[in-house]
Design an enzyme around this catalytic site. Structure first.
Site, mmCIF file in Angstrom:
data_model
loop_
_atom_site.group_PDB
_atom_site.id
_atom_site.type_symbol
_atom_site.label_atom_id
_atom_site.label_comp_id
_atom_site.label_asym_id
_atom_site.label_seq_id
_atom_site.Cartn_x
_atom_site.Cartn_y
_atom_site.Cartn_z
ATOM 1 N N ASP A 1 0.909 -1.158 -0.029
ATOM 2 C CA ASP A 1 -0.186 -0.101 -0.091
ATOM 3 C C ASP A 1 0.922 1.256 -0.022
ATOM 4 O O ASP A 1 2.089 1.197 0.162
ATOM 5 C CB ASP A 1 -0.974 0.022 1.223
ATOM 6 C CG ASP A 1 -2.063 0.895 0.920
ATOM 7 O OD1 ASP A 1 -2.195 1.797 -0.101
ATOM 8 O OD2 ASP A 1 -3.221 0.840 1.659
HETATM 9 C C1 BGC Z 1 -4.779 3.447 0.035
HETATM 10 C C2 BGC Z 1 -4.995 2.246 -0.874
HETATM 11 C C3 BGC Z 1 -4.804 2.614 -2.386
HETATM 12 C C4 BGC Z 1 -3.458 3.426 -2.652
HETATM 13 C C5 BGC Z 1 -3.323 4.117 -3.936
HETATM 14 C C6 BGC Z 1 -3.544 4.019 -0.063
HETATM 15 O O1 BGC Z 1 -3.459 5.366 0.491
HETATM 16 O O2 BGC Z 1 -4.771 2.664 1.501
HETATM 17 O O3 BGC Z 1 -6.438 1.611 -0.789
HETATM 18 O O4 BGC Z 1 -5.183 1.695 -3.314
HETATM 19 O O5 BGC Z 1 -3.457 4.615 -1.627
HETATM 20 O O6 BGC Z 1 -4.072 5.179 -4.249
#
Ligand code: BGC
Length: 730
Positions: free
Chosen positions: A291
């Site tokens: 993530d």
């Molecule tokens: C979120 C994810 C997301 C990623 C990319 C993160 O802050 O937790 O769910 O896919 O950002 O945008």
């Protein structure tokens, strides 16, 4: 299964340089060679630097996530493995892909990912709403639309579906998942994977799915985002992991590791969940991406002293690609050249990334047609689907005196409240590339349906400005029926959007009380990204509908349901607790030592609306629950049937939820567990027979905390609607 994708041939554009050089000695450039051979050939030619770039993801294009604004755009290297691609422009995409393919030594295309969580440009209802439709086919079809819009805009990979089983309504991200049941989450997750990935990942309308957040993120303590999660092995295995297992087995191409610390070992440095379970037990051979910033955050979590240690822990735990924090980019070289990390660990990560790129057909078709937006977005069929899907997600919670659907003599509607003519918030959080300008508001929907609408907002979402109350009450008094549109702004749920309390702001409740005192029938629509406190709202409403955040076609869908063109068929997939303090409030809890005692003394123990609750304009009667045998052998089959009759004069869809209870087991089981569901149209006056074929291994067994499945002889209970029956497993 086909989800109605149109096949678009881009072969002319696609051939490019790569096809020309196919005839050479590079096996990796030969589309007829098996993927594994191509991967090995390419890997064998890569330098250490090239490999390190492959496991790195940067961002490119406009930033859509308010939580991630701090990362600045970088000069993109042609060697970069992946981009979080935030533009919708095919020209922009082709430009960057040309750079990678033509300016890098080996011509490896970039993998472009984006968060199309419930649509890309055509925005569908939020996933929590989608689950309330109990219609996996609709989920798959909406994902197929998102996939096509993405791929035509240069996005090959969506960070969806979210398979976090909801546990606490205060957690803002319950809006992104499919509710509190692991089986339903599995079914919806599998449907989403099929919708995104289609028959073949390399189709020009398919994209790679990404299962997230692996794993246990929704157990964030107190519903506060990014917090520590205390999860027993038992809960990990019987609740958190099953949706991921199902979606991996359905062929999901990628997985995202989560932010949370699972009982002392962060998910993004967790070799047990990534190496042992995901790869070892389930045979997953796709890539795992971190993530956003999850690798560097291992330091904040106390799992790594510096970025070098964070890198070492993450990559050895099986995390292949580092999203945006550049820890892999800056640490891998020294770790490998100093001999602390064996290069074969990096090779394995690169292998998994290349595999996904080959499966997506990126080497054959790196570029896309530069079609205008009118040929890519919001196509007529996509809007139609968004409208029908949204209407199917609405949950009718109250309908006293059958006030809904609105009869023709109740067509002068006072339309009031902060959500009544709102575009932005109807989309919900993570609204992809959706534009508020494309959203049909509730006002527009009702007006287009021919109702005579007297609109007046009259009340803000929050704050203390009550200056519109008197006028709103006067408008209510002069109408046949009052439709009050309340709810949450889109930023009140989603990432980093937890709320300590789940009630609507006081001003909205006071507004409702004021307009209800005009004495006209009141229909309340609540648009929210989570279960909210409903008791007081329901007291002032003759009819109450949870419309969630329904997306681009939300207003039309509301008109369809209020006018009776569509008969509501949604059922809740998250319990609506009486108040925040009544949580945790999910239905599938384990039995207590003293079931009738131990509740809070100062509030009722009952939630306001339970999992599975939802009314219809039809009335359904459940007949006896029949089973063909009173016992079943472990390798046998038991067939259960129930007749459901539509005793009204309105056609309607009913979903039968089948629950199993295992009252005594070596590891205690929840009070009941959903094991099957089926939704069908039942014509007025007709009876449909719903069936559940119970296969003991599949439906009566359970995981222990080591991931071993057990099937134990004994008595079981089967439940459907208000009926129950017992049987024995021999
Ligand atoms: C979120 C994810 C997301 C990623 C990319 C993160 O802050 O937790 O769910 O896919 O950002 O945008």
């Amino acid at each position: 299964m086909s989800y109605g994708k149109s096949v678009i041939f881009l072969s002319v554009l696609a051939c490019g340089i790569l096809a020309v050089s196919c005839a050479g000695t590079d096996v990796y450039k030969d589309p007829s060679a098996p993927v594994e051979k191509r991967v090995e050939d390419l890997l064998s030619k890569m330098t250490l630097e090239e490999k390190i770039y492959q496991v790195t993801q940067w961002t490119y294009g406009k930033n859509m996530n308010a939580n991630n604004v701090e990362t600045s755009m970088k000069e993109v290297s042609p060697m970069i493995g992946s981009l979080l691609y935030r533009s919708t422009s095919p020209e922009y995409y082709n430009m960057i892909q040309h750079k990678a393919v033509e300016e890098s030594r080996l011509g490896i295309p970039i993998l472009c990912g984006f968060d199309a969580i419930h649509g890309y440009k055509t925005i569908f209802p939020i996933p929590l709403a989608q689950s309330c439709s109990w219609n996996p086919d609709m989920v798959a079809r909406s994902c197929a639309v998102a996939a096509e819009e993405c791929r035509l805009s240069g996005v090959h990979w969506t960070f969806s579906p979210v398979l976090d089983v909801a546990r606490d309504s205060r957690w803002g991200r319950v809006s992104e998942g499919y509710g509190e049941d692991p089986y339903l989450t599995s079914e919806m997750g599998v449907a989403a994977v099929r919708g995104y990935q289609g028959e073949d990942l390399s189709d020009t309308t398919s994209i790679a799915a990404c299962l997230k957040h692996f794993v246990g993120y929704s157990w964030s303590q107190g519903g506060r985002d990014y917090q520590y999660t205390e999860i027993s092995d038992q809960t990990l295995w019987d609740t958190a992991l099953p949706p991921f297992e199902a979606a991996v087995k359905a062929g999901a191409a990628t997985v995202m590791s989560a932010f949370n610390d699972i009982s002392g070992v962060p998910a993004s440095a967790n070799s047990y969940t990534m190496n042992e379970v995901l790869r070892g037990k389930w045979g997953f051979d796709g890539l795992v991406v971190s993530d956003w910033g999850a690798v560097v955050q291992l330091m904040s979590q106390g799992a790594a002293a510096d970025t070098t240690e964070a890198c070492m822990k993450a990559i050895t735990a099986g995390l292949d690609m580092d999203m945006v924090d550049d820890v892999y980019l800056t640490s891998l070289d020294s770790l490998i050249t100093s001999g602390q990390l064996d290069e074969s660990v990096l090779d394995e990560a690169v292998r998994r990334i290349l595999r996904v790129k080959f499966r997506l057909g990126l080497f054959e078709k790196p570029y896309i047609a530069e079609l205008p937006e009118s040929e890519r977005f919001l196509l007529e069929d996509s809007r139609k689907l968004a409208r029908a899907f949204a209407a199917e997600t609405f949950v009718l919670l109250k309908n006293e005196g059958d006030i809904l659907p609105l009869s023709s003599d109740r067509r002068t509607v006072a339309l009031l409240g902060p959500m009544a003519d709102n575009r932005e918030d109807l989309m919900g959080s993570w609204n992809g590339q959706g534009d508020a300008g494309d959203v049909v508001t509730i006002r527009e929907g009702l007006e287009a349906s021919g109702m005579s609408v007297k609109y007046f907002g009259g009340c803000p979402f929050d704050g203390d400005d009550r200056s519109g109350f008197t006028r709103a009450k006067a408008i209510a008094a002069g109408s046949d029926v009052v439709v009050v549109c309340l709810g949450e702004k889109k930023g009140w749920s989603g990432e980093n959007a937890s709320r300590a309390g789940i009630s609507l702001p006081r001003i909205q409740l006071d507004f409702l009380r004021t307009v209800a005192s005009a004495g006209k029938p009141v229909v309340v629509l609540v648009s929210s990204g989570r279960p909210v406190e409903m008791e007081e709202i329901a007291r002032h409403a003759d009819a109450l509908v949870e419309i969630w955040q329904p997306g681009t076609e939300g207003g039309n869908a509301v008109a369809d349901v209020l006018s009776g063109l569509v008969n509501p068929s949604g059922k809740l997939t998250m319990t609506f607790p009486l108040c925040s303090e009544q949580q945790p409030s999910f239905y599938n809890q384990r039995p207590s030592a003293r079931p009738f005692m131990g509740h809070y003394q100062d509030i009722s123990k009952k939630p306001v609306y339970e999992f599975g609750y939802g009314l219809s304009y039809s009335d359904f009667e459940y007949g006896e629950l029949r089973i063909d045998h009173e016992s079943v052998a472990t390798d046998g089959r038991l067939t259960a049937e129930i007749d459901v009759t539509n005793v009204s004069d309105t056609d309607g869809q009913e979903t039968v939820l089948w629950f199993i209870q295992d009252p005594v087991a070596s590891v205690t089981r929840p009070v009941k567990e959903l094991r099957h569901f089926e939704k069908r149209l039942i014509r007025a006056g007709q009876t449909e027979t719903f069936r559940f074929e119970i296969e003991p291994q599949k439906h009566l067994s359970y995981y222990d905390g080591d991931g071993v499945r057990h099937l134990e002889a004994g008595d079981f209970r089967l439940m459907a609607g208000p009926r129950k029956v017992s049987f024995a497993l021999l």
